[in-house]
Design an enzyme around this catalytic site. Structure first.
Site, mmCIF file in Angstrom:
data_model
loop_
_atom_site.group_PDB
_atom_site.id
_atom_site.type_symbol
_atom_site.label_atom_id
_atom_site.label_comp_id
_atom_site.label_asym_id
_atom_site.label_seq_id
_atom_site.Cartn_x
_atom_site.Cartn_y
_atom_site.Cartn_z
ATOM 1 C CG HIS B 85 -1.555 1.317 1.536
ATOM 2 N ND1 HIS B 85 -2.591 1.838 0.793
ATOM 3 C CD2 HIS B 85 -1.294 2.251 2.495
ATOM 4 C CE1 HIS B 85 -2.946 3.024 1.286
ATOM 5 N NE2 HIS B 85 -2.158 3.302 2.326
ATOM 6 C CG ASP B 114 6.591 17.251 -26.904
ATOM 7 O OD1 ASP B 114 6.761 16.891 -25.734
ATOM 8 O OD2 ASP B 114 5.974 16.581 -27.744
ATOM 9 C CD1 TRP B 150 6.185 3.416 3.874
ATOM 10 C CD2 TRP B 150 7.610 4.139 2.305
ATOM 11 N NE1 TRP B 150 6.509 4.710 4.167
ATOM 12 C CE2 TRP B 150 7.382 5.183 3.211
ATOM 13 C CE3 TRP B 150 8.469 4.369 1.234
ATOM 14 C CZ2 TRP B 150 7.987 6.434 3.103
ATOM 15 C CZ3 TRP B 150 9.067 5.620 1.127
ATOM 16 C CH2 TRP B 150 8.818 6.627 2.050
ATOM 17 C CB SER B 178 10.304 5.512 -14.135
ATOM 18 O OG SER B 178 9.197 6.345 -14.314
ATOM 19 C CB SER B 179 11.448 9.097 -10.368
ATOM 20 O OG SER B 179 10.487 8.249 -9.913
ATOM 21 C CG HIS B 262 12.554 14.834 5.505
ATOM 22 N ND1 HIS B 262 11.512 14.425 6.296
ATOM 23 C CD2 HIS B 262 12.355 16.124 5.276
ATOM 24 C CE1 HIS B 262 10.729 15.447 6.539
ATOM 25 N NE2 HIS B 262 11.221 16.495 5.938
ATOM 26 C CD GLU B 264 9.716 10.064 -2.595
ATOM 27 O OE1 GLU B 264 10.677 10.305 -3.341
ATOM 28 O OE2 GLU B 264 8.585 9.764 -3.007
ATOM 29 C CE1 TYR B 266 8.818 19.553 3.463
ATOM 30 C CE2 TYR B 266 10.799 18.286 3.851
ATOM 31 C CZ TYR B 266 9.756 19.042 4.324
ATOM 32 O OH TYR B 266 9.638 19.263 5.662
ATOM 33 C CB SER B 277 0.731 28.725 -5.758
ATOM 34 O OG SER B 277 1.191 28.289 -4.511
ATOM 35 C CG HIS B 311 12.610 14.876 11.295
ATOM 36 N ND1 HIS B 311 12.566 16.060 10.619
ATOM 37 C CD2 HIS B 311 11.926 14.009 10.531
ATOM 38 C CE1 HIS B 311 11.878 15.899 9.501
ATOM 39 N NE2 HIS B 311 11.485 14.671 9.426
ATOM 40 C CG HIS B 312 11.941 10.431 9.207
ATOM 41 N ND1 HIS B 312 10.618 10.319 8.857
ATOM 42 C CD2 HIS B 312 12.417 11.476 8.502
ATOM 43 C CE1 HIS B 312 10.318 11.250 7.961
ATOM 44 N NE2 HIS B 312 11.399 11.971 7.728
ATOM 45 C CB THR B 337 5.794 25.114 5.956
ATOM 46 O OG1 THR B 337 7.008 24.398 5.763
ATOM 47 C CG2 THR B 337 4.652 24.307 5.418
ATOM 48 C CE LYS B 340 6.112 27.008 -0.768
ATOM 49 N NZ LYS B 340 5.615 27.629 -1.966
ATOM 50 N NE ARG B 459 3.920 3.750 10.779
ATOM 51 C CZ ARG B 459 4.809 4.353 9.958
ATOM 52 N NH1 ARG B 459 5.769 5.088 10.461
ATOM 53 N NH2 ARG B 459 4.707 4.235 8.665
#
Lengths: 183, 534, 515
Positions: B85, B114, B150, B178-179, B262, B264, B266, B277, B311-312, B337, B340, B459
């Site tokens: 998931h 293009d 994951w 791909s990314s 991290h 990732e 963002y 925006s 921080h994770h 943040t 924004k 979790r």
């Protein structure tokens, strides 16, 4: 129009090349993080790893004004049929003082096994100050069936150890590395 | 840019069409296409299919958690569900959806014909289905699908894995390639194909956020590729990167992983900022407040994202100064943040607001993303993080950021540009149903999770203590409702493609940008001659 | 009608608030000073966030209510203001600093692990906790005690669940109240995390590394927690229960444990001579199997391949008995198969092996006795947890009492060389190496070394009192007997081609150390 296209293609190629270089650079950087991490840990004691090769004594002298409790813990990883324990469980040292302690190990199985003890110091911050002059963990320990051995550890605690640390725990985890012995 | 220019450009363009518009038909058109609009469409459909797939897995998870006790799945299969998931939602739904937006909109917004590298563009899409095919096929193998979360922490994913590691690593490698190709294309396009006169500080904020995101991707996806390679060699080739027995360190895995992980996060939210925006000014009929500060805020968030990864990992046993450093840096991210969010509110302030569906999703985005931001701020405080870490509080936090954040912005963008893509207006009534059903159910789904986490529910568990039963029931009901609500969107889109009220070139009176200067639906080729920007 | 009943049932179950009342909605205040500080911090941040939320969302809803086009609002044209933007960059920074100060303070307190009264080693493995009291020689595993039928196959099973469903274990971790208890946390396999919310302690258990955490509880009681890091299949089924007792209660518990250990050791010895009937073995084997093995290998013996292989008809369970016993006793490195030698008694291992060899149609007919287990795993079996500690105590005592020496005794050179080699191999080899070539520069070579080849008295002195120049050379005077020192000096002077021919007797050592 066509000229502009050609020019665009050229410009694209330049940027593309640079970006691909960045990609490969970052892929390499991912791997470079491994030694960088070790260096970082050495400096900061991030993961409680101690020196992996013999340190030479370089303390400025023995600090008799305070004492540090050093505790020893031994653990067997799963599947290693050894007996492995510290002979002294806890000793008190002055920073700068060289001490020699021994660990007892016995291979209780009926086959030869190569063991590797992996040290870890807690609190991690103390790892950088825990200097091993000689340690059985620097090499692998081959033991024949039922062979027993006393293994030595000679160390000192650097007098620079922060004042607020008065207990240092050294843990050894013993792993069976028979399958991947250094040739 | 003036309308006269457009007119000449269009006619100019039409005369050229005969010789370079060999649009194929049927499957071949989609397989061989190098057209940015086709590829954008492929990306968007693919990500929606992945959203439904990942959502279906989530439904099974929520069904299992509806009551205490193990009813429908075994704990090991439960772990496979949560792992796949997560992977599908991150790499299959959110990221490709943003790449889809980039493909469709970037060339039109900067006045390019293009993407800069169209053939690579085709490749970067067409390897994706294979990546997820490999990942999903592992469900049907003896080993089962990946079951280590994951985040695939070693040694659970190496020495103690169930044998699915190779498939997992291979799939992640393909997703990564791909990314990276997608990101390279975005960067080259933005750097080289801007219309004459469009300086960097004249680019729409949407373009800016994708530009920065693409750079983030190029910087961190290779690191992910590196870490999965290490997992692969640790599992199958006897290396010991993460194995203490061989001199490695399992915690190092987490450092390298989160060094990717991290930024990732963002990567998945900055494009959302870009979309919102764009939409809020359009329906406030007022220019975006503080354009320059938005650009700077986005850049500083991107830069800060590289120095907050640990921080994770506050509970992994870091030294005090490490914990303090990462706590302060993380709290600092709240500043850009916040800027924004304040700017969006200031844009709405004294505007002339209307509430079409894209605007509704954007407003919901601002509020709910901010709630996710607040819980993020709470998680940043190391001493309290010891209590929150790895509980449902964290689950609530990142779902607020990624579902009501990223996913809502994707819906907002989809509704905003659907008329441009299809040439028809979508059904307003149905889209409002979609919005309100989603809004209510998503909060029923994720808000109680905060309380579950605070009360102490960890979790990634398939069964829980009895005091958590009632809240879990409500969460599950919210989950099913949210899942079903997404089918409304499918109906809206299909109806919109098939027909409906004809859309004007610029259906929103407050909208700005080059994409509204071309007809709806957007012709197959646009801006073959670059427009002039004053 | 049925449909209506069903509706009522579903509605009824939705609104049943029986258990709801028990779940607190907020973070626990806990029972330690730290946990209360954490709670205060949590509330502080929550209030700040709510405040900011009210202002920001308030402004937004004001716009939504009053600045709508339908009400005739005309859009203003402002779109930047440096002043405002500086303001709302600066204000959050001030708020953040206000939050960071108390957080830093609490964190510094949390990280101070020093000066603890009790040290406990916490070792996680898939899916149980092991606790070892550092000074007490007490160690035990703590495993989920909720019966399987309460959570497995719930579509068919409907066993009533107890109050502490999934939060109960067979043996509580017991700690004293108002004492600083330090936890040394590590893992045997994957990463786990030890978490007790009431103490505000959550620390990862990393394999091969130790982590520290501490707590000082000020209220006796029972506190429950769970593993907080995904650790595989039964991650949700490894709870933690800590029982905090008064000081007397704790002392009493320690006494009980020591008594139990002694009894267990006796029972272990008795079981070696006992011959247990096949029926009894099978019964005990089945209960042990269900409790310790069924999580992975399943009650049906079919396992969950490929990670957890089937035992039914497996090569190990139907092959050699000894191989089967050692697998259960030691585990298999690098797999999910743990060693159960420390967790189960010899009798239990015998029973479970018997069970596995005869259940599910394996029908080997083997009845394994405790003595067989002992024989198969050799001396290791004598070091089961009940006895480890006594043994090491004995060996420590033996070390302290130096046996009376006859210093006047004259040994032959061969005797001295033999003894000397033994002593060298335990006391000196780590630094000076078996080859005598040392590890220069810290550990000079003895082979051909100036001290070893020089004056005997200097050589003895350096062994007895250590080196003044090189602190790595420690004094062995208190570690070795005079006879041992004489032997090792003799050995060093004659091994590796040093061949000085010197024979040093204990009397010489005595004389030299008297100076």
């Amino acid at each position: 129009m066509i000229e502009q296209k050609a020019e665009n293609t050229k410009k694209n190629k330049t940027v593309l090349t640079k970006l691909i270089l960045i990609v490969f650079g970052m892929f390499g950087f991912g791997f470079a993080l491994v030694p960088l991490y070790d260096v970082f840990c050495d400096i900061t004691g991030l993961n409680g790893k101690t020196n992996e090769t013999a340190a030479s004594y370089s303390a400025s002298g023995v600090d008799t004004s305070r004492t540090v409790n050093v505790q020893f813990i031994s653990r067997m990883s799963q599947g290693i049929p050894w007996k492995f324990e510290p002979i002294q469980r806890e000793i008190t040292v002055h920073p700068g003082e060289v001490k020699f302690v021994t660990f007892y190990a016995k291979n209780e199985s009926d086959r030869a096994i190569v063991g590797q003890a992996v040290p870890s110091v807690s609190p991690g911050l103390a790892a950088a100050y825990f200097q091993k002059i000689e340690c059985f963990c620097f090499t692998q320990q081959p033991l024949k069936s039922n062979e027993e051995v006393e293994m030595g550890l000679q160390f000192y605690v650097d007098p620079e150890l922060p004042e607020d640390i008065s207990t240092v725990t050294l843990s050894y985890t013993l792993y069976d590395v028979t399958g991947k012995v250094d040739s | 840019m003036t309308t006269e220019n457009i007119a000449t450009e269009q006619s100019d363009h039409d005369s050229h069409d005969e010789h370079h518009d060999h649009k194929m038909t049927g499957v071949k058109r989609w397989l061989y296409t190098t057209n940015h609009k086709d590829i954008g469409t492929l990306y968007l459909w693919f990500s929606f299919i992945m959203l439904l797939t990942g959502g279906a897995l989530a439904m099974v998870i929520r069904a299992e958690l509806f009551q205490p006790g193990l009813q429908i799945v075994e704990p090991d299969f439960f772990n496979q569900l949560t792992t796949v998931h997560g992977l599908i939602m991150v790499f299959g739904a959110i990221m490709p959806a943003f790449t889809g937006f980039a493909n469709w909109m970037l060339p039109m917004m900067i006045g390019a014909p293009d993407m800069a590298l169209p053939r690579m563009n085709n490749w970067s899409f067409w390897i994706l289905p294979f990546a997820f095919g490999i990942l999903l096929s592992s469900f049907f193998m003896e080993s089962g699908a990946p079951n280590f979360g994951w985040t695939f922490y070693a040694p659970l994913s190496t020495t103690f894995s169930n044998g699915s590691t190779a498939f997992f690593v291979f799939a992640v490698h393909i997703m990564g390639i791909s990314s990276i190709m997608g990101a390279i294309n975005i960067v080259v396009t933005i750097m080289n194909l801007r219309a004459p006169g469009m300086t960097y500080m004249k680019m729409p904020l949407f373009v800016w956020t994708f530009f920065i995101t693409a750079y983030l991707l190029i910087a961190v996806m290779p690191v992910l590729a590196g870490v999965v390679t290490m997992v692969l060699t640790d599992t199958y080739f006897g290396t010991s990167f993460f194995d203490a027995a061989g001199g490695g360190d399992p915690v190092m895995f987490q450092h390298i992983f989160w060094f990717f992980g991290h930024p990732e996060v963002y990567i998945m939210i900055l494009p959302a900022f870009g979309i919102v925006s764009t939409i809020i000014p359009a329906f406030s009929r007022k220019k975006l407040f503080g354009y320059a500060s938005m650009v700077y805020a986005t850049s500083s968030i991107a830069l800060l994202s590289f120095i907050v990864w640990a921080h994770h990992m506050f509970t992994t046993g870091m030294p005090l100064f490490g914990e303090l450093f990462f706590m302060y840096c993380t709290m600092l991210i709240a500043v850009p943040t916040g800027v924004k969010v304040f700017n969006w509110v200031a844009t709405m302030w004294r505007g002339s607001l209307t509430f079409e569906t894209p605007m509704l999703f954007s407003i919901a985005f601002v509020i709910l993303f901010t709630i996710g931001g607040f819980s993020g701020l709470m998680l940043a405080m190391t001493p309290v993080d010891f209590q929150y870490h790895d509980t449902y509080f964290v689950v609530a936090h990142f779902h607020y950021v990624l579902v009501t954040g990223s996913l809502f912005s994707i819906y907002a963008g989809a509704y905003y540009w659907l008329p441009k893509w299809t040439g028809h207006m979508y059904s307003d009534a149905l889209s409002k149903w979609h919005f309100w059903c989603s809004l209510i159910s998503v909060n029923l789904l994720f808000f109680p999770m905060h309380f579950l986490g605070l009360a102490g529910m960890p979790r990634r568990i398939p069964d829980y203590a009895l005091q958590f039963a009632d809240f879990n029931k409500w969460v599950s009901i919210g989950g099913f409702a949210f899942g079903l609500s997404q089918l409304i969107f499918l109906v809206v889109v299909i109806k919109c493609i098939r027909g409906g009220e004809k859309a004007a070139a610029k259906p929103w009176d407050g909208a700005e940008g080059l994409e509204w200067e071309v007809a709806s639906p957007a012709p197959y080729h646009t801006f073959s001659t670059p427009p002039k920007i004053d | 009608m049925i449909r209506r009943n069903l509706c009522l049932l579903i509605l009824g179950s939705l609104f049943s608030c029986s258990v709801w009342a028990e779940m607190q909605l907020n973070l626990t205040k806990g029972v330690t000073e730290i946990s209360r500080e954490v709670y205060d911090l949590h509330m502080l941040v929550m209030y700040i966030c709510t405040g900011i939320g009210v202002v920001v969302f308030g402004a937004m809803f004001w716009s939504i209510a009053f600045h709508r086009k339908s009400k005739g609002a005309k859009a203003a044209s402002f779109h930047e203001s440096t002043k405002v933007e500086i303001l709302w960059t600066a204000i959050p920074i001030v708020i953040l600093i206000a939050m960071a100060i108390p957080a830093t303070k609490t964190l510094i307190e949390m990280e101070n692990n020093d000066d603890s009264d009790v040290t406990i080693q916490v070792t996680a493995s898939q899916w149980k906790w092991h606790y070892k009291y550092f000074d007490q020689g007490i160690e035990f595993y703590s495993v989920l005690s909720t019966p399987r039928d309460q959570y497995e196959n719930q579509l068919e099973n409907h066993a009533d669940r107890g109050e502490n469903y999934l939060l109960e274990v067979d043996r509580h971790l017991v700690i004293p109240v108002n004492k600083k208890v330090r936890f040394l946390i590590t893992s045997d396999d994957v990463i786990h995390a030890w978490w007790v919310p009431a103490f505000a302690v959550k620390q990862d258990a990393n394999p091969g590394f130790i982590n520290e955490a501490w707590t000082k509880v000020d209220k006796p009681g029972i506190y429950r927690g769970q593993c907080a890091e995904l650790c595989g299949k039964d991650h949700g089924f490894m709870p933690i229960v800590v029982e905090v007792r008064t000081e007397e209660g704790y002392a009493q518990w320690l006494d009980e444990q020591h008594e139990l250990l002694a009894k267990a050791a006796e029972a272990e010895k008795a079981s070696l001579n006992a011959s247990v009937s096949m029926d009894e073995l099978m019964t005990l084997g089945e209960t042990t199997y269900v409790a310790y093995c069924a999580a992975c290998h399943q009650v049906s013996g079919l396992g969950l391949p490929p990670a957890f292989p089937a035992l039914k008809g497996s090569a190990i369970a139907t092959g050699s008995v000894d191989g089967h016993i050692t697998t259960v006793f030691n585990g298999i490195a690098g797999t999910g198969m743990q060693g159960y030698g420390k967790q189960l008694s010899l009798k239990q291992i015998a029973a479970v092996v018997t069970y596995e060899r005869n259940a599910w149609g394996n029908n080997t007919g083997d009845a394994v006795q405790a003595a067989d287990v002992q024989a198969a795993v050799g001396a290791a079996a004598s070091s089961v947890q009940a006895t480890t500690d006594e043994e090491s105590q004995v060996s420590e005592v033996a070390k302290e009492v130096i046996p009376a020496e006859d210093l006047s005794k004259e040994y032959t050179k061969d005797e001295l060389m033999k003894m000397g080699e033994q002593v060298y191999m335990t006391a000196c080899v780590a630094c000076h190496q078996a080859s005598g070539s040392g590890l220069p520069p810290a550990f000079p070579a003895l082979k051909g070394g100036p001290i070893v080849l020089g004056d005997v008295a200097v050589h003895i002195d350096i062994v007895v009192n250590g080196s003044k120049k090189n602190p790595s050379m420690v004094a062995f005077g208190s570690q070795l007997t005079k006879t041992q020192i004489a032997a090792v000096v003799t050995y060093e002077r004659n091994a590796w081609g040093n061949d000085t021919g010197d024979v040093v007797q204990p009397a010489a050592v005595d004389a030299a150390s008297a100076k």
